[in-house]
Motif scaffolding. Sequence first.
Motif, short mmCIF file in Angstrom:
data_model
loop_
_atom_site.label_atom_id
_atom_site.label_comp_id
_atom_site.label_asym_id
_atom_site.label_seq_id
_atom_site.Cartn_x
_atom_site.Cartn_y
_atom_site.Cartn_z
N GLY A 150 48.43 -6.65 19.54
CA GLY A 150 49.04 -5.42 19.05
C GLY A 150 50.54 -5.46 19.17
O GLY A 150 51.09 -6.29 19.89
N CYS A 151 51.18 -4.58 18.44
CA CYS A 151 52.65 -4.56 18.43
C CYS A 151 53.14 -3.16 18.74
O CYS A 151 52.47 -2.38 19.41
N THR A 152 54.29 -2.85 18.24
CA THR A 152 54.90 -1.55 18.49
C THR A 152 54.05 -0.41 17.95
O THR A 152 53.99 0.66 18.55
N SER A 153 53.36 -0.64 16.83
CA SER A 153 52.53 0.43 16.28
C SER A 153 51.20 0.53 17.04
O SER A 153 50.85 1.60 17.53
N GLY A 154 50.48 -0.58 17.16
CA GLY A 154 49.15 -0.54 17.78
C GLY A 154 49.17 -0.22 19.26
O GLY A 154 48.35 0.55 19.75
N HIS A 155 50.10 -0.82 19.99
CA HIS A 155 50.22 -0.53 21.43
C HIS A 155 51.22 0.61 21.68
O HIS A 155 50.92 1.57 22.35
N GLY A 156 52.43 0.45 21.11
CA GLY A 156 53.52 1.38 21.43
C GLY A 156 53.26 2.80 20.96
O GLY A 156 53.54 3.76 21.68
N ILE A 157 52.74 2.96 19.75
CA ILE A 157 52.51 4.32 19.23
C ILE A 157 51.05 4.74 19.46
O ILE A 157 50.77 5.70 20.17
N LEU A 158 50.11 4.00 18.87
CA LEU A 158 48.70 4.41 18.97
C LEU A 158 48.16 4.30 20.40
O LEU A 158 47.59 5.25 20.93
N GLY A 159 48.37 3.14 21.02
CA GLY A 159 47.82 2.91 22.35
C GLY A 159 48.37 3.89 23.38
O GLY A 159 47.63 4.45 24.19
N LEU A 160 49.67 4.13 23.34
CA LEU A 160 50.26 5.07 24.29
C LEU A 160 49.81 6.50 23.99
O LEU A 160 49.57 7.29 24.90
N ILE B 42 63.08 8.40 18.76
CA ILE B 42 61.95 8.18 17.85
C ILE B 42 60.66 7.96 18.64
O ILE B 42 59.65 8.63 18.40
N PHE B 43 60.70 7.05 19.62
CA PHE B 43 59.49 6.78 20.42
C PHE B 43 59.08 8.03 21.20
O PHE B 43 57.89 8.35 21.29
N MET B 44 60.06 8.73 21.75
CA MET B 44 59.75 9.84 22.63
C MET B 44 59.27 11.08 21.89
O MET B 44 58.81 12.04 22.51
N THR B 45 59.39 11.08 20.56
CA THR B 45 58.79 12.18 19.79
C THR B 45 57.51 11.70 19.09
O THR B 45 56.57 12.47 18.95
N ALA B 46 57.49 10.43 18.67
CA ALA B 46 56.30 9.91 17.97
C ALA B 46 55.07 9.92 18.89
O ALA B 46 53.98 10.35 18.47
N ILE B 47 55.25 9.46 20.13
CA ILE B 47 54.10 9.32 21.03
C ILE B 47 53.48 10.68 21.40
O ILE B 47 52.27 10.85 21.28
N PRO B 48 54.28 11.69 21.81
CA PRO B 48 53.66 12.99 22.08
C PRO B 48 52.97 13.61 20.87
O PRO B 48 51.91 14.23 21.02
N VAL B 49 53.54 13.42 19.67
CA VAL B 49 52.87 13.96 18.47
C VAL B 49 51.53 13.25 18.27
O VAL B 49 50.51 13.88 17.99
N GLY B 50 51.53 11.93 18.46
CA GLY B 50 50.27 11.18 18.36
C GLY B 50 49.28 11.62 19.42
O GLY B 50 48.11 11.86 19.14
N ALA B 51 49.76 11.77 20.66
CA ALA B 51 48.89 12.14 21.78
C ALA B 51 48.31 13.53 21.57
O ALA B 51 47.11 13.75 21.77
N LEU B 52 49.15 14.47 21.13
CA LEU B 52 48.67 15.84 20.91
C LEU B 52 47.61 15.87 19.81
O LEU B 52 46.58 16.53 19.95
N SER B 53 47.84 15.11 18.74
CA SER B 53 46.86 15.13 17.66
C SER B 53 45.55 14.46 18.08
O SER B 53 44.47 14.91 17.68
N LEU B 54 45.61 13.43 18.92
CA LEU B 54 44.37 12.82 19.43
C LEU B 54 43.63 13.81 20.32
O LEU B 54 42.40 13.90 20.27
#
Lengths: 193, 136
Positions: A150-160, B42-54
């Motif tokens: 996985g990369c930034t999308s699979g681990h960094g965004i989805l996985g986290l 970008i990371f610090m807003t993308a991840i919470p949005v993803g987490a909240l939607s999950l």
Amino acid sequence: MSILYLMEILYKPWPWYVAGPLIGITVPILLLLGNKKLGISSTLTQICAACIPSNITSLKYDWRKDSWNLLFVAGVFLGGFLGGYVFANPNPVELSASTIEFFKSHGLAHPQGLMPQELFNWASLFSIKGFLLMIAGGFMVGFGTRYARGCTSGHGILGLSALQWPSLAATASFFLGGILFCRFVLPYILDLH
Amino acid sequence: MKNLKYLLVGTFFGLVLTKGEAISWYRMQEMFRFESFHMFGIFMTAIPVGALSLFIIRKFNLKTVNGSAIEMPKKVYHSGIIIGSLIFGFGWTLTGACPGPIYAQIGTGSLVTIATLLAALGGAFSYEYLKKYLPE
């Protein structure tokens, strides 16, 4: 909202608080559309399985079953074309002064566009510097992301987002790798002639 | 073409990456040097949005548009997570791109990035070839 205003939004770069949430929202969009999981590095393996004839058993699977992700990255290419060519920002990336100073001290021109043209061009590809940046760099991206699954999308965004601790280990590791390399190796590569 | 919708979502994703300058070689160096908040934002807003939607998907047991179940992503630990990611980090600095942005960089007209993509394919292929000798 006038058409002119819309055009202005398309040409301008988007701030982090717009880009970040829109990247995050891709996670549920893919899940709701068809239980698909955001992840880009798997497409590298997909293309290998589809295009390179080999006897490697792990590449002998039916790549067509996951062909959705090939369409997805074809879209990423189109998105790059729209955002970086059709509606390209005419102004340079607004980098911090210290970063620009770092580039200048290693002989780079003032930033223009999204990529430094003087490093990423066809002639440079056949120099040691260009070879290291594009060929060695690309190889490590492909090898490393597949080894890590996985990369930034699979681990960094989805996985986290899914609170998976292996993804936290992966994200910490690729950031650490990037930080160390950028500090201690990249300056020497930029100084090559 | 039931998969055509993913072309659209991919286009959206690529457009956002590009307009957010997350595909810029310059931005990557700036991030690794901790000289701007942009990429971290970008990371610090993308991840919470993803987490909240999950969280919402799980809480309300939402189904896909076709009514099938949605599985939560699961990632398994193995030693490649650390070693592979470190190698990826080195390549990320050099190319200024993770796999997604490579496709987008080509799209912006930087056609030489096709060489980066071919090298990445070579890397992915070599991994499959060497897999049996690597710690996992």
